[in-house]
Design a protein around this motif. Structure first.
Motif, PDB file in Angstrom:
ATOM      1  N   PRO A   1       0.803  -1.228   0.000  1.00 25.56           N
ATOM      2  CA  PRO A   1       0.000   0.000   0.000  1.00 25.56           C
ATOM      3  C   PRO A   1       0.836   1.279   0.000  1.00 25.56           C
ATOM      4  O   PRO A   1       0.484   2.242  -0.682  1.00 25.56           O
ATOM      5  CB  PRO A   1      -0.843  -0.119   1.281  1.00 25.56           C
ATOM      6  N   LEU A   2       1.927   1.309   0.748  1.00 30.73           N
ATOM      7  CA  LEU A   2       2.742   2.520   0.830  1.00 30.73           C
ATOM      8  C   LEU A   2       3.272   2.895  -0.552  1.00 30.73           C
ATOM      9  O   LEU A   2       3.332   4.072  -0.923  1.00 30.73           O
ATOM     10  CB  LEU A   2       3.906   2.315   1.813  1.00 30.73           C
ATOM     11  N   LYS A   3       3.657   1.903  -1.327  1.00 30.79           N
ATOM     12  CA  LYS A   3       4.212   2.166  -2.662  1.00 30.79           C
ATOM     13  C   LYS A   3       3.117   2.384  -3.691  1.00 30.79           C
ATOM     14  O   LYS A   3       3.235   3.224  -4.582  1.00 30.79           O
ATOM     15  CB  LYS A   3       5.069   0.968  -3.107  1.00 30.79           C
ATOM     16  N   GLU A   4       2.038   1.611  -3.582  1.00 29.88           N
ATOM     17  CA  GLU A   4       1.045   1.611  -4.661  1.00 29.88           C
ATOM     18  C   GLU A   4       0.071   2.779  -4.613  1.00 29.88           C
ATOM     19  O   GLU A   4      -0.331   3.286  -5.662  1.00 29.88           O
ATOM     20  CB  GLU A   4       0.288   0.274  -4.669  1.00 29.88           C
ATOM     21  N   PHE A   5      -0.291   3.218  -3.406  1.00 27.61           N
ATOM     22  CA  PHE A   5      -1.195   4.367  -3.327  1.00 27.61           C
ATOM     23  C   PHE A   5      -0.418   5.655  -3.576  1.00 27.61           C
ATOM     24  O   PHE A   5       0.729   5.800  -3.149  1.00 27.61           O
ATOM     25  CB  PHE A   5      -1.890   4.444  -1.957  1.00 27.61           C
ATOM     26  N   ASP A   6      -1.055   6.593  -4.273  1.00 23.60           N
ATOM     27  CA  ASP A   6      -0.434   7.892  -4.540  1.00 23.60           C
ATOM     28  C   ASP A   6      -0.797   8.917  -3.478  1.00 23.60           C
ATOM     29  O   ASP A   6      -0.102   9.910  -3.290  1.00 23.60           O
ATOM     30  CB  ASP A   6      -0.883   8.409  -5.915  1.00 23.60           C
ATOM     31  N   VAL A   7      -1.944   8.681  -2.821  1.00 28.37           N
ATOM     32  CA  VAL A   7      -2.402   9.596  -1.773  1.00 28.37           C
ATOM     33  C   VAL A   7      -3.380   8.835  -0.881  1.00 28.37           C
ATOM     34  O   VAL A   7      -4.009   7.862  -1.330  1.00 28.37           O
ATOM     35  CB  VAL A   7      -3.066  10.853  -2.400  1.00 28.37           C
ATOM     36  N   ALA A   8      -3.471   9.268   0.362  1.00 26.82           N
ATOM     37  CA  ALA A   8      -4.463   8.679   1.273  1.00 26.82           C
ATOM     38  C   ALA A   8      -5.189   9.797   1.997  1.00 26.82           C
ATOM     39  O   ALA A   8      -4.585  10.778   2.421  1.00 26.82           O
ATOM     40  CB  ALA A   8      -3.787   7.749   2.284  1.00 26.82           C
ATOM     41  N   GLU A   9      -6.505   9.660   2.091  1.00 27.10           N
ATOM     42  CA  GLU A   9      -7.318  10.571   2.911  1.00 27.10           C
ATOM     43  C   GLU A   9      -7.959   9.697   3.973  1.00 27.10           C
ATOM     44  O   GLU A   9      -8.943   9.003   3.712  1.00 27.10           O
ATOM     45  CB  GLU A   9      -8.375  11.281   2.056  1.00 27.10           C
ATOM     46  N   ILE A  10      -7.375   9.703   5.169  1.00 23.70           N
ATOM     47  CA  ILE A  10      -7.855   8.798   6.212  1.00 23.70           C
ATOM     48  C   ILE A  10      -8.513   9.577   7.342  1.00 23.70           C
ATOM     49  O   ILE A  10      -8.190  10.729   7.580  1.00 23.70           O
ATOM     50  CB  ILE A  10      -6.715   7.889   6.738  1.00 23.70           C
ATOM     51  N   TYR A  11      -9.473   8.924   7.973  1.00 23.44           N
ATOM     52  CA  TYR A  11     -10.282   9.570   9.010  1.00 23.44           C
ATOM     53  C   TYR A  11      -9.487   9.541  10.320  1.00 23.44           C
ATOM     54  O   TYR A  11      -9.436   8.533  11.012  1.00 23.44           O
ATOM     55  CB  TYR A  11     -11.605   8.818   9.152  1.00 23.44           C
TER      56      TYR A  11
ATOM     57  N   LEU B   1       7.110   6.724  10.550  1.00 21.85           N
ATOM     58  CA  LEU B   1       6.635   7.301   9.277  1.00 21.85           C
ATOM     59  C   LEU B   1       6.495   8.812   9.407  1.00 21.85           C
ATOM     60  O   LEU B   1       6.877   9.557   8.501  1.00 21.85           O
ATOM     61  CB  LEU B   1       5.288   6.694   8.864  1.00 21.85           C
ATOM     62  N   ILE B   2       5.956   9.246  10.533  1.00 24.18           N
ATOM     63  CA  ILE B   2       5.782  10.691  10.710  1.00 24.18           C
ATOM     64  C   ILE B   2       7.133  11.340  11.003  1.00 24.18           C
ATOM     65  O   ILE B   2       7.432  12.429  10.511  1.00 24.18           O
ATOM     66  CB  ILE B   2       4.693  11.014  11.770  1.00 24.18           C
ATOM     67  N   ASP B   3       7.985  10.654  11.759  1.00 24.78           N
ATOM     68  CA  ASP B   3       9.341  11.179  12.031  1.00 24.78           C
ATOM     69  C   ASP B   3      10.100  11.409  10.725  1.00 24.78           C
ATOM     70  O   ASP B   3      10.801  12.405  10.562  1.00 24.78           O
ATOM     71  CB  ASP B   3      10.142  10.189  12.885  1.00 24.78           C
ATOM     72  N   ASN B   4       9.959  10.467   9.792  1.00 22.57           N
ATOM     73  CA  ASN B   4      10.735  10.521   8.545  1.00 22.57           C
ATOM     74  C   ASN B   4      10.026  11.280   7.420  1.00 22.57           C
ATOM     75  O   ASN B   4      10.524  11.314   6.295  1.00 22.57           O
ATOM     76  CB  ASN B   4      11.075   9.100   8.073  1.00 22.57           C
ATOM     77  N   GLY B   5       8.879  11.847   7.712  1.00 24.12           N
ATOM     78  CA  GLY B   5       8.178  12.651   6.702  1.00 24.12           C
ATOM     79  C   GLY B   5       7.582  11.851   5.557  1.00 24.12           C
ATOM     80  O   GLY B   5       7.262  12.404   4.508  1.00 24.12           O
ATOM     81  N   VAL B   6       7.426  10.548   5.780  1.00 21.77           N
ATOM     82  CA  VAL B   6       6.923   9.676   4.706  1.00 21.77           C
ATOM     83  C   VAL B   6       5.503  10.059   4.295  1.00 21.77           C
ATOM     84  O   VAL B   6       5.132   9.925   3.124  1.00 21.77           O
ATOM     85  CB  VAL B   6       6.973   8.190   5.166  1.00 21.77           C
ATOM     86  N   THR B   7       4.729  10.579   5.266  1.00 27.78           N
ATOM     87  CA  THR B   7       3.324  10.887   4.980  1.00 27.78           C
ATOM     88  C   THR B   7       3.084  12.380   4.769  1.00 27.78           C
ATOM     89  O   THR B   7       1.943  12.832   4.733  1.00 27.78           O
ATOM     90  CB  THR B   7       2.424  10.375   6.129  1.00 27.78           C
ATOM     91  N   HIS B   8       4.175  13.161   4.681  1.00 30.48           N
ATOM     92  CA  HIS B   8       4.049  14.587   4.390  1.00 30.48           C
ATOM     93  C   HIS B   8       3.692  14.797   2.910  1.00 30.48           C
ATOM     94  O   HIS B   8       3.754  13.860   2.118  1.00 30.48           O
ATOM     95  CB  HIS B   8       5.350  15.314   4.720  1.00 30.48           C
ATOM     96  N   MET B   9       3.381  16.047   2.552  1.00 30.85           N
ATOM     97  CA  MET B   9       3.001  16.375   1.165  1.00 30.85           C
ATOM     98  C   MET B   9       4.045  15.884   0.157  1.00 30.85           C
ATOM     99  O   MET B   9       3.695  15.469  -0.945  1.00 30.85           O
ATOM    100  CB  MET B   9       2.807  17.882   1.011  1.00 30.85           C
ATOM    101  N   ASP B  10       5.327  15.969   0.522  1.00 28.99           N
ATOM    102  CA  ASP B  10       6.378  15.556  -0.413  1.00 28.99           C
ATOM    103  C   ASP B  10       6.926  14.171  -0.089  1.00 28.99           C
ATOM    104  O   ASP B  10       7.970  13.777  -0.610  1.00 28.99           O
ATOM    105  CB  ASP B  10       7.514  16.600  -0.408  1.00 28.99           C
ATOM    106  N   GLY B  11       6.213  13.437   0.780  1.00 36.05           N
ATOM    107  CA  GLY B  11       6.685  12.105   1.164  1.00 36.05           C
ATOM    108  C   GLY B  11       6.249  11.036   0.173  1.00 36.05           C
ATOM    109  O   GLY B  11       5.606  11.328  -0.837  1.00 36.05           O
ATOM    110  N   GLU B  12       6.603   9.794   0.489  1.00 31.62           N
ATOM    111  CA  GLU B  12       6.284   8.679  -0.409  1.00 31.62           C
ATOM    112  C   GLU B  12       4.770   8.488  -0.535  1.00 31.62           C
ATOM    113  O   GLU B  12       4.269   8.215  -1.629  1.00 31.62           O
ATOM    114  CB  GLU B  12       6.941   7.395   0.125  1.00 31.62           C
ATOM    115  N   LEU B  13       4.060   8.631   0.577  1.00 31.90           N
ATOM    116  CA  LEU B  13       2.598   8.532   0.532  1.00 31.90           C
ATOM    117  C   LEU B  13       1.983   9.690   1.329  1.00 31.90           C
ATOM    118  O   LEU B  13       1.821   9.596   2.552  1.00 31.90           O
ATOM    119  CB  LEU B  13       2.119   7.188   1.123  1.00 31.90           C
TER     120      LEU B  13
END
Lengths: 386, 150, 158
Positions: free
Chosen positions: A274-284, A309-321
């Motif tokens: 999922p981390l690689k395949e999704f381009d964006v996530a909108e989670i509740y 994930l949050i420490d490494n910015g993976v889920t930020h606007m410019d992150g992997e997901l």
């Protein structure tokens, strides 16, 4: 397998703490007309309407009676959904089912909440009178219980939680509809905000917003004809778990309903990473800690690594997901609409209409809903009909 | 299953405050009642109906209404009932009457109290007139009731 | 109603909702509350299939979807599996008034039970609360046969 269906239009109000210029039906009307405009339709084109709202927050249970006309449901096939926080995503899933069944071609879903009319404590009057009602301290108290378990279980830190709040409120600045836009928010400010229910702080919690969001689903033929880049619904799954807090061990850590819904949705679409395949996530994300827990439940990382994930910015606007470019529920929370907004934001990303919050080249979007501590919805949206 | 007789009944209570936004259109409707004792409707630009009480949008045409129109204060009693049974949740002590009134100049009707509870003096299609409260607060009850006129 | 702006007055209508309900307990809850009222014992009910002792005493096991069977005494001692201290004044839906703060709340797994019970902790200071701590139910002297018969759970040393 049902017939193909896609989202071809969305509309939102601007969300804020109090909209005194409209009553709730007019709030619904505002979102509905915005979605019709986006889809280049009139209300006459709509075959069916689904309304989603939290019961009793505004002191009413018959929200279809109070607000149905605002969604243009007059003399149309119409349904209401009321499943707490998942109302908005379950409403969208219902809209999808209507089209996927082949019985309807154009269905409008409107999620809405006018928090300023009432009090979220009203929701607690919905809890079990024998076991819960004497103790439940609104949603926050029940979240806090699960958070204390989760922190102990997974070693998630207060700083990691605060980083989620900062990410959300900064992302919200790119979303003209968002309620809490805080461009300069820092981790320190979040950690200095008052504790509401230990260990949950005010700035780690979602606000209470007035707002509505509408989505228009269409059958394959119509979607292809009328929308340049339809957002196809590739999977829509809902799961409920035990309601009593003590009946599920380590609720936030295990989050069985979300794990199960995601597993089934991923199987339907064929998603393995999922981390690689999704381009964006909108989670509740009702609060910061939940977002980290959902990273794990949704398989973005191994269990216990959500904080990284949050420490490494993976889920930020410019992150992997990028997770929640809209700012998420932590920034905007008209409960009955919160799930609908997730779906609309996921669809917007595929439509390529996200404006300043647009992630480049989105083909696959993950959307989730969350309600009553233990209910989960998962939708997968795609630029390809499948 | 066992033959245990069910005995326990928990007395539950919900006690909650709400504050409903009227919205700009209903707010103006109430302000007109309070300050000018005027009953206002709004006209739909598409179907031309004058909707009373004033609404932001026409529910038939799904477009915003535009023109404000004063209606009444006289109108026609479309239908009515008289409530005789006393109940705690009733807005008034029985007997009281309420009806559906189509105000002169309006295309829709509104529901309100009638100031006459003698069933022999009420009839369908009779003319009635709005009777305003002395102390008006910007509320639908700024119209105290409608009374038959001869 | 109140005035909000001089240019365009926007009104809000206050409504106070008071509703009364009667909730029949059903045979299982009835037995639980009757037992607690009369003897001070806290009783769970066992699922014949998965053998978990459920509290609240459900008539049906949600996991196995079979009728539960044997009644088992649990507690009154137990272990805190989750806790919080409530610092914000929220409206108690049963009284319409804010509840006094701060206070402690927790999920307590009573000895012998599988599921944990959601209840108030005597200790409200989060510094003095931790997961795994031992607590014991403190019951009221005059019991009415409802969950409020457990006043709170007190911290114990073992």
């Amino acid at each position: 397998m049902g017939k193909r269906a896609a989202i071809i239009g969305t509309g939102q109000t601007n969300h804020c703490s109090t909209r005194e210029d409209v009553n709730e039906m007019e709030l619904v009307y505002e979102a509905a007309t915005a979605a019709l405009k986006d889809a280049e339709m009139t209300i006459k084109d709509i075959d069916a309407v689904v309304l989603a709202n939290m019961e009793l927050f505004e002191g009413r249970a018959l929200h279809d009676m109070w607000c149905g006309e605002g969604a243009g449901a007059l003399l149309k096939h119409s349904f209401k959904i009321s499943t707490g926080g998942t109302s908005g995503t379950s409403g969208a899933i219902s809209g999808y089912y209507h089209v996927a069944s082949g019985l309807f071609d154009r269905v409008m879903v409107v999620g809405f909440e006018k928090h300023s009319d009432g009090n979220t404590s009203a929701g607690m009057a919905l809890t079990d009178p024998f076991w819960d009602r004497h103790i439940a301290a609104a949603a926050i108290g029940n979240f806090a219980l699960s958070v204390s378990e989760y922190m102990a279980d997974r070693g998630v830190t207060e700083e990691q939680s605060a980083k989620v709040a900062v990410k959300a409120r900064r992302n919200a600045c790119n979303n003209p509809h968002a309620h809490l836009q805080m461009p300069d928010l820092t981790v320190e400010e979040v950690l200095e905000s008052p504790i509401l229910a230990y260990p949950v702080r005010r700035l780690e919690m979602c606000p209470q917003s007035d707002g509505a969001c509408a989505i228009i689903f269409a059958s394959e033929e119509i979607a292809k004809k009328s929308c340049a880049r339809p957002a196809w619904v590739r999977a829509a799954v809902t799961r409920h778990d035990h309601i009593y807090l003590g009946e599920v061990k380590n609720r936030l850590t295990t989050m069985r309903s979300l794990r199960e819904a995601a597993k089934v949705a991923y199987e339907i679409v064929g998603i393995r990473e999922p981390l690689k395949e999704f381009d964006v996530a909108e989670i509740y994300d009702p609060l910061t800690y939940a977002e980290i827990a959902w990273y794990e439940a949704l398989g973005f990382c191994k269990d216990g690594e959500g904080g990284k994930l949050i420490d490494n910015g993976v889920t930020h606007m410019d992150g992997e997901l990028p997770v929640n470019p809209s700012g998420g529920v932590i920034s905007t929370n008209p409960v009955g609409a919160s799930g609908t907004i997730r779906v609309a934001e996921g669809a917007l990303q595929i439509h390529g209409m996200g404006g300043k919050r647009q992630i480049p080249d989105v083909n696959l979007a993950l959307v989730t809903g969350y309600g009553v501590y233990c209910w989960s919805d998962v939708l997968v949206l795609s630029s390809k009909p499948g | 299953m066992n033959d245990h007789v069910e005995r326990m009944v928990l007395q539950g209570k919900v006690d909650l405050p709400f504050t409903y936004s009227a919205g700009k259109t209903a707010s103006r409707f109430f302000v007109e009642l309070r300050d000018h004792q005027r009953i206002m409707g709004k006209r739909c630009p598409r179907c031309q109906r004058v909707i009373v009480p004033a609404q932001l949008f026409c529910k038939e045409c799904f477009v915003e209404t535009d023109e404000w129109v004063e209606v009444g204060p006289e109108g026609t009693l479309v239908t009515f009932t008289i409530v005789y049974r006393k109940e705690n949740h009733h807005p008034k002590e029985a007997p009281f009457a309420y009806g559906i009134i189509k105000l002169d100049g309006a295309d829709t009707s509104m529901v309100h109290f009638l100031g006459e509870t003698d069933v022999t003096k009420l009839e369908h299609g009779m003319k009635v007139r709005a009777f305003f409260s002395e102390e008006r607060k910007g509320h639908i009850l700024d119209i105290e009731c409608f009374r038959p006129i001869s | 109603m109140k005035r909000n702006s001089q240019q365009e007055e926007l009104l809000r209508v206050p409504v106070h909702m008071k509703l009364h309900y009667r909730f029949p307990a059903g045979a299982h809850y009835d037995k639980f509350f009757e037992e607690m009222k009369e003897t001070g014992k806290i009783m769970g009910v066992k699922c014949p299939e998965c053998e978990r002792v459920l509290l609240p005493p459900r008539p049906v096991c949600g996991e196995c979807f079979v009728r539960t069977g044997e009644w088992v005494q649990v507690g009154p001692k137990g272990t805190v599996v989750a806790y919080t201290s409530i610092y914000f004044p929220f409206v108690d839906g049963t009284t319409g008034k804010p509840r006094p703060i701060p206070y402690g709340a927790g999920l307590i797994q009573l000895d012998g039970a599988y599921s944990a019970i959601n209840h108030i902790l005597e200790e409200g200071d989060p510094e003095k609360l931790h997961i795994g701590m031992r607590v014991e139910a403190v019951l009221t002297e005059e019991r009415e046969g409802n969950i409020g018969d457990i006043l709170y759970f007190k911290t114990i040393e073992e």
